[in-house]
Each structure stands twice: as C-alpha cells, then as structure tokens.
Motif scaffolding. Structure first.
Motif, PDB file in Angstrom:
ATOM      1  N   GLN A   2       0.831  -1.208   0.000  1.00 41.05           N
ATOM      2  CA  GLN A   2       0.000   0.000   0.000  1.00 41.05           C
ATOM      3  C   GLN A   2       0.863   1.255   0.000  1.00 41.05           C
ATOM      4  N   GLN A  34     -13.194  -5.931   1.194  1.00 37.26           N
ATOM      5  CA  GLN A  34     -12.203  -5.174   1.955  1.00 37.26           C
ATOM      6  C   GLN A  34     -12.414  -3.669   1.774  1.00 37.26           C
ATOM      7  N   GLU A  36     -11.204   0.052   0.999  1.00 39.20           N
ATOM      8  CA  GLU A  36     -10.194   0.763   0.231  1.00 39.20           C
ATOM      9  C   GLU A  36      -9.833   2.030   0.994  1.00 39.20           C
ATOM     10  N   LYS A  50      -5.837  -3.117  -0.759  1.00 39.16           N
ATOM     11  CA  LYS A  50      -5.289  -4.466  -0.916  1.00 39.16           C
ATOM     12  C   LYS A  50      -6.057  -5.281  -1.942  1.00 39.16           C
ATOM     13  N   ARG A  54      -6.524  -5.880  -7.584  1.00 39.58           N
ATOM     14  CA  ARG A  54      -5.657  -6.940  -7.054  1.00 39.58           C
ATOM     15  C   ARG A  54      -4.469  -6.373  -6.264  1.00 39.58           C
ATOM     16  N   GLY A  55      -4.665  -5.170  -5.710  1.00 39.00           N
ATOM     17  CA  GLY A  55      -3.619  -4.559  -4.895  1.00 39.00           C
ATOM     18  C   GLY A  55      -2.450  -4.021  -5.690  1.00 39.00           C
ATOM     19  N   THR A  56      -2.642  -3.848  -7.009  1.00 37.03           N
ATOM     20  CA  THR A  56      -1.519  -3.449  -7.855  1.00 37.03           C
ATOM     21  C   THR A  56      -1.655  -2.063  -8.467  1.00 37.03           C
TER      22      THR A  56
END
Length: 169
Positions: A2, A34, A36, A50, A54-56
């Motif tokens: 993050q 989840q 944000e 996360k 896809r957390g990217t």
C-alpha cells in the motif's frame, strides 16, 4: 504494498512526500469486501487498497474545483444499496455572475457523488446545495434517510438571506 501504491501516485501526480492528504478515509467502495483507502490531495480524489485492482494499482480523478480549499468535505455512504459505499464530495464552485444576477462572483455549493466502477472513478450524481452572491445566499437542506436498499437523499428548501421571491433574479 500500500505504501508503494501511495508512492506511485505521488510520483505520477508530482505530489511531495511530505504533503499530507486533506482527507483520509477507509471504506468498501470497490470490488471485494475489503475497505479501500480514499484520499484527497489538493483537488485529486485517490482510491487504492489491498483488494482493489488486485492490490496493484490506484485510481485518481480531479474533482473539478478551482482550488484545494474549495473541497469542503469528503464522506462515504452506500447510496445505491449494493453494499459498497459511494464517495460524497462537498465543495464550492466559483463563476463570474451572469448579467441577470449583476456583477461579482457566484459561489455555488455542490454535492458530488462518485462511485468506483470497473476500476474507474465515475461521477454518478451532482446537486447544487447553496448559492451566494454579494452577501445574498440561498441554501437547501439534505437528509440522508436509511432505506431497505442503501440511503435515500432528500433535498428540501433551506434558508434565504438577502433574497426573497420578489428580489431573486
């Protein structure tokens, strides 16, 4: 990861490492269950998390105000009933008054509602909630009423200072 996404946003948008966000919230606004992270730097609305992309990655959007101080508040609420919150931004827009209103600058208070759709920030609603010019002011009321599906926005007449039904252009 993050911290890396935040650093990427800072680099991409040329936001200094020491600049703190004016608003910093956590809410489930996209994809999985989840939360944000929702930040506002200057006039930029930024979302990452996360489970988001896809957390990217992150998504950022300028919210259209002339200056960072024109962004008055940022909150979240599930307005659509899908179990995800929408992002509510309140702010002030400034524009030269039309001839019918005289001279000066009209300040319009607005409520803008954003949703995250397909990895993008999209404005899904906007409403003027107040207007002022040369000491005159009109406001409306806003109620957030919980419902069976999401939250209902109810707008009503507010107050008037300086204008009445005869003097409002």
């Amino acid at each position: 990861m993050q911290d890396q996404l935040l650093a990427l946003y800072r680099r991409d948008r040329k936001v200094g490492a020491n600049e703190a966000p004016r608003f910093d919230l956590a809410a489930n606004v996209a994809e999985d269950a989840q939360n944000e992270r929702i930040l506002v730097f200057g006039r930029d609305l930024v979302v990452f998390g996360k489970g988001f992309l896809r957390g990217t990655g992150y998504v950022a959007l300028g919210v259209g105000f002339a200056d960072a101080k024109d962004v008055l508040s940022v909150t979240t609420r599930d307005l659509t009933g899908d179990g995800r919150a929408e992002i509510l931004v309140r702010g002030v827009l400034h524009k030269k008054a039309p001839k019918e209103l005289g001279t000066g600058t009209v300040e319009r208070e607005v409520l803008l509602v954003y949703a995250v759709e397909d990895g993008k920030l999209v404005r899904i609603f906007g409403a003027e909630t107040g207007m002022s010019l040369a000491g005159n002011r009109l406001t409306s009321t806003i109620a957030f009423v919980p419902g069976a599906r999401g939250t209902t926005l109810i707008f009503g007449a507010g107050s008037s200072v300086g204008w009445d039904e005869k003097t409002f252009p």
